[in-house]
Design a protein around this motif. Sequence first.
Motif, PDB file in Angstrom:
ATOM      1  N   ILE A 141      28.446  18.979  11.758  1.00  0.00           N
ATOM      2  CA  ILE A 141      29.784  19.358  11.325  1.00  0.00           C
ATOM      3  C   ILE A 141      29.968  20.878  11.322  1.00  0.00           C
ATOM      4  O   ILE A 141      31.028  21.393  11.686  1.00  0.00           O
ATOM      5  N   VAL A 142      28.926  21.603  10.933  1.00  0.00           N
ATOM      6  CA  VAL A 142      29.016  23.069  10.880  1.00  0.00           C
ATOM      7  C   VAL A 142      29.356  23.640  12.254  1.00  0.00           C
ATOM      8  O   VAL A 142      30.201  24.530  12.390  1.00  0.00           O
ATOM      9  N   GLU A 143      28.706  23.121  13.299  1.00  0.00           N
ATOM     10  CA  GLU A 143      28.956  23.609  14.651  1.00  0.00           C
ATOM     11  C   GLU A 143      30.340  23.196  15.140  1.00  0.00           C
ATOM     12  O   GLU A 143      30.999  23.939  15.874  1.00  0.00           O
ATOM     13  N   GLN A 144      30.807  22.015  14.724  1.00  0.00           N
ATOM     14  CA  GLN A 144      32.156  21.593  15.083  1.00  0.00           C
ATOM     15  C   GLN A 144      33.195  22.531  14.451  1.00  0.00           C
ATOM     16  O   GLN A 144      34.188  22.900  15.087  1.00  0.00           O
ATOM     17  N   ARG A 180      35.377  22.838   7.833  1.00  0.00           N
ATOM     18  CA  ARG A 180      34.145  22.059   7.659  1.00  0.00           C
ATOM     19  C   ARG A 180      34.336  20.974   6.610  1.00  0.00           C
ATOM     20  O   ARG A 180      33.955  19.817   6.814  1.00  0.00           O
ATOM     21  N   ARG A 181      34.953  21.330   5.481  1.00  0.00           N
ATOM     22  CA  ARG A 181      35.181  20.344   4.423  1.00  0.00           C
ATOM     23  C   ARG A 181      36.097  19.229   4.897  1.00  0.00           C
ATOM     24  O   ARG A 181      35.871  18.055   4.596  1.00  0.00           O
ATOM     25  N   ASN A 182      37.137  19.598   5.615  1.00  0.00           N
ATOM     26  CA  ASN A 182      38.056  18.585   6.127  1.00  0.00           C
ATOM     27  C   ASN A 182      37.347  17.638   7.088  1.00  0.00           C
ATOM     28  O   ASN A 182      37.540  16.415   7.032  1.00  0.00           O
ATOM     29  N   LEU A 183      36.529  18.211   7.977  1.00  0.00           N
ATOM     30  CA  LEU A 183      35.821  17.393   8.958  1.00  0.00           C
ATOM     31  C   LEU A 183      34.848  16.417   8.305  1.00  0.00           C
ATOM     32  O   LEU A 183      34.658  15.300   8.792  1.00  0.00           O
ATOM     33  N   GLU A 184      34.224  16.841   7.218  1.00  0.00           N
ATOM     34  CA  GLU A 184      33.277  15.957   6.534  1.00  0.00           C
ATOM     35  C   GLU A 184      33.951  14.658   6.093  1.00  0.00           C
ATOM     36  O   GLU A 184      33.327  13.599   6.084  1.00  0.00           O
ATOM     37  N   VAL A 185      35.225  14.759   5.723  1.00  0.00           N
ATOM     38  CA  VAL A 185      35.967  13.571   5.291  1.00  0.00           C
ATOM     39  C   VAL A 185      36.590  12.854   6.483  1.00  0.00           C
ATOM     40  O   VAL A 185      36.468  11.638   6.632  1.00  0.00           O
ATOM     41  N   LEU A 186      37.223  13.607   7.358  1.00  0.00           N
ATOM     42  CA  LEU A 186      37.993  13.019   8.443  1.00  0.00           C
ATOM     43  C   LEU A 186      37.120  12.410   9.540  1.00  0.00           C
ATOM     44  O   LEU A 186      37.536  11.451  10.198  1.00  0.00           O
ATOM     45  N   SER A 187      35.927  12.956   9.734  1.00  0.00           N
ATOM     46  CA  SER A 187      35.075  12.487  10.825  1.00  0.00           C
ATOM     47  C   SER A 187      34.501  11.100  10.581  1.00  0.00           C
ATOM     48  O   SER A 187      33.907  10.499  11.484  1.00  0.00           O
ATOM     49  N   GLU A 188      34.642  10.595   9.360  1.00  0.00           N
ATOM     50  CA  GLU A 188      34.141   9.250   9.073  1.00  0.00           C
ATOM     51  C   GLU A 188      34.968   8.183   9.784  1.00  0.00           C
ATOM     52  O   GLU A 188      34.520   7.055   9.951  1.00  0.00           O
ATOM     53  N   ARG A 189      36.186   8.513  10.204  1.00  0.00           N
ATOM     54  CA  ARG A 189      37.075   7.561  10.860  1.00  0.00           C
ATOM     55  C   ARG A 189      37.278   7.965  12.319  1.00  0.00           C
ATOM     56  O   ARG A 189      37.806   9.038  12.608  1.00  0.00           O
ATOM     57  N   SER A 190      36.838   7.109  13.244  1.00  0.00           N
ATOM     58  CA  SER A 190      36.956   7.422  14.670  1.00  0.00           C
ATOM     59  C   SER A 190      38.416   7.529  15.101  1.00  0.00           C
ATOM     60  O   SER A 190      38.758   8.360  15.950  1.00  0.00           O
ATOM     61  N   ASP A 191      39.296   6.691  14.517  1.00  0.00           N
ATOM     62  CA  ASP A 191      40.703   6.751  14.881  1.00  0.00           C
ATOM     63  C   ASP A 191      41.326   8.084  14.466  1.00  0.00           C
ATOM     64  O   ASP A 191      42.186   8.636  15.167  1.00  0.00           O
TER      65      ASP A 191
END
Length: 256
Positions: A141-144, A180-191
């Motif tokens: 996630i950090v690199e994303q 980064r914080r947003n991605l940690e939550v949002l990346s759990e859903r592929s859609d």
Amino acid sequence: MIQRVAQTKLSDIIVSQIESMIVDGTWAAGERLPSERDLATRFHVSRPSLREAIQKLEAKGLVSRRQGGGTFVSNALDQQVREPLFELLARHPESQFDLLEFRHAMEGVSAFYAAMRGTDSDLQHIANSFAAIAAKRSEPIVEQAQALMVFYTSIAEASHNVVLLHLVRGMRELLQENMRRNLEVLSERSDVREQLQTHRQAIVDAIIARKPEQARDACHQHLAYIEKTLLHLNREHTRLQRSLRRSEPLSTPMEK
């Protein structure tokens, strides 16, 4: 009475040109300047004149010299933007939605002017940084988040608004932490991941098509979607936690 025209020293002219290059973002805070030889060649001046100019810039606090390491644009140029308020904000999760609202204004305006003023080189850089986001999808996630920050910085650079550019650069750490914080939550859903990339594609397409209003609106839609999705997922998480607490068996007091 005709007054005598004061002669401008060559070193002062060099100082003015370097200051302009710092202001327009050519050299960012903390960036190393070219060598004295390269700068003297670029400005078509002697090295003593250049050295005198560097000394004046150092006295102003705009650059710093390191023994054997070269000359650097002062890091202090963006420390006032970052510290200490923004570091405090970064430690408080409740401020993250306020930061999202702020990003609406900053990124929307950046996209608007990038579509209006961006050069062909700017637009290519935006397209390349957008492609890099997809290439980082399987990375940590950090690199994303770092790839996202490069993408949004490229849009700010293409806006050719020096205030926007320095603000984005000065807030880099705070903005990247928000992503980064947003991605940690949002990346759990592929859609959700797919929708986010679709939104970013719309921003890029509008900028490249040189449609300012469409680029700005695409930014607003993207950030509004992030905010709405985060609120929804947070509510789901809260309901789940309440459900788990209700399903836990009550412990009986130990007999004495």
